[in-house]
Design a protein around this motif. Structure first.
Motif, PDB file in Angstrom:
ATOM      1  N   LYS A   1      41.740  36.652  24.631  1.00 36.70           N
ATOM      2  CA  LYS A   1      41.840  37.195  23.247  1.00 36.70           C
ATOM      3  C   LYS A   1      42.461  35.816  22.680  1.00 36.70           C
ATOM      4  O   LYS A   1      42.396  35.280  21.377  1.00 36.70           O
ATOM      5  CB  LYS A   1      43.788  37.833  23.169  1.00 36.70           C
TER       6      LYS A   1
ATOM      7  N   GLN B   1      40.733  34.395  19.012  1.00 32.73           N
ATOM      8  CA  GLN B   1      42.095  34.664  17.793  1.00 32.73           C
ATOM      9  C   GLN B   1      41.064  33.619  17.173  1.00 32.73           C
ATOM     10  O   GLN B   1      41.291  33.097  16.019  1.00 32.73           O
ATOM     11  CB  GLN B   1      43.051  34.424  17.998  1.00 32.73           C
TER      12      GLN B   1
ATOM     13  N   TYR C   1      34.489  40.841  27.001  1.00 36.07           N
ATOM     14  CA  TYR C   1      36.320  40.331  26.439  1.00 36.07           C
ATOM     15  C   TYR C   1      37.081  41.983  26.981  1.00 36.07           C
ATOM     16  O   TYR C   1      38.264  42.979  27.239  1.00 36.07           O
ATOM     17  CB  TYR C   1      37.388  40.122  25.375  1.00 36.07           C
TER      18      TYR C   1
END
Length: 341
Positions: free
Chosen positions: A282, A286, A303
């Motif tokens: 994550k 980002q 992911y």
């Protein structure tokens, strides 16, 4: 530095010699990105390798170095390179690496050759670094041969380039075999061979990075990559955590940590480790607009697969991944435009 996904050590369908020498060049993105930015700025009086006998280079290339290796911000690095000195070998190596990320092989070839040519002009002023980056130029040119001609047809010519790489590395070693910059680049090359050849000395490659290479955070990252690819995940996790202490804002380092945690989770059948890996994935996504689109494409796919394991939802990770259109530009989409999990 772009990090390749974990791969198997054997590939079917290619002769052993072709496999062996192709793998020396397949990691071109990682190694090219490494060698491309290892320079300093006189304005800051900073050499990331040496505490004495420091070298200097333009502010723009130094800023590009920090953008890639400290912050993992490739578009920012490209902006700095647009202003960089064309007489500087490392600026051409950096441009070659960025051209590779966009699939622009013509620009990659041009800058690979310019890396070698400008390094040849550097030899009279700085024999160690001149010879070192002549080797880098030959490495990039060999990679271009394999990219343009294909592995089977291109390997004989690429092997000739590989001989030149080792020749000029040896010339640099004659000047100072303990030089930190030399040992960083040589260490990455040796580790690449050690990971792919069962009879190569892994410990010697790691020792070179551990004892002599600089800057430390790049040496430590190299060791983490090696242990990851060798399947020694606990050691890899220890080294990548050390690298994160020095470069906590680099999304590629977080991605590497996520890869390692996933493999540890598989070994231990650990839901907690899968969940921990999701946190690192994550963080990486980002900052999707800081990275090449093709790398974001791969990070998101891993992911998504990991997230399916974490929460048991049957997401179609291939379809979600492919919404990151590889035709839409060099860099990844903004975080707001990333697929939602």
């Amino acid at each position: 530095m772009m990090i390749k996904p974990i791969t198997h050590r054997k590939q079917m369908g290619l002769p052993l010699m072709v496999q062996t020498h192709a793998k020396k060049f397949v990691a071109i993105t990682s190694l090219a990105t490494l060698v491309m930015g290892l320079w300093v700025t006189p304005a800051l009086a900073r050499d990331p390798f040496r505490s004495s006998n420091a070298r200097s280079i333009s502010d723009q290339v130094s800023a590009a170095f920090d953008s890639v290796f400290v912050n993992g911000n490739y578009p920012q690095a490209r902006n700095y390179l647009d202003q960089a000195d064309s007489a500087e070998p490392m600026s051409h190596a950096m441009r070659a690496s960025l051209a590779f990320t966009s699939g622009d092989l013509a620009t990659f070839q041009t800058n690979a050759t310019l890396t070698r040519q400008t390094a040849e002009q550097l030899v009279s002023r700085d024999p160690l670094r001149g010879n070192l980056y002549i080797a880098v130029g030959h490495f990039l040119e060999g990679a271009y041969i394999l990219l343009s001609d294909g592995t089977v047809r291109g390997t004989p010519r690429a092997l000739g380039k590989l001989q030149e790489v080792f020749k000029y590395i040896k010339e640099a070693e004659k000047i100072d075999k303990n030089d930190p910059e030399l040992n960083l680049i040589k260490g990455y090359m040796d580790l690449m061979l050690a990971v792919n050849l069962p009879f190569a000395d892994v410990d010697q490659a790691i020792e070179r990075l551990e004892r002599y290479a600089g800057p430390r955070y790049l040496a430590i990252r190299g060791i983490a990559y090696g242990y990851r690819d060798l399947g020694q995940y606990s050691k890899a996790l220890d080294y990548i955590n050390r690298a994160l202490k020095d470069t906590p804002n680099n999304p590629e380092v977080h991605y590497t940590k996520a890869q390692i945690l996933v493999q540890m989770a598989k070994q231990q059948n650990s839901p907690a480790l899968y969940a921990e890996a999701a946190k690192s994935f994550k963080v990486a996504v980002q900052k999707s607009d800081q990275l090449p689109r093709v790398l974001v494409w791969q990070i998101f796919f891993e992911y998504c697969l990991n997230q399916n394991t974490v929460d048991g939802q049957p997401r179609n990770c291939v379809a979600l991944r492919d919404t990151i259109d590889l035709r839409a530009g060099i860099w990844g989409p903004t975080p707001d435009n990333m697929p939602k999990l």
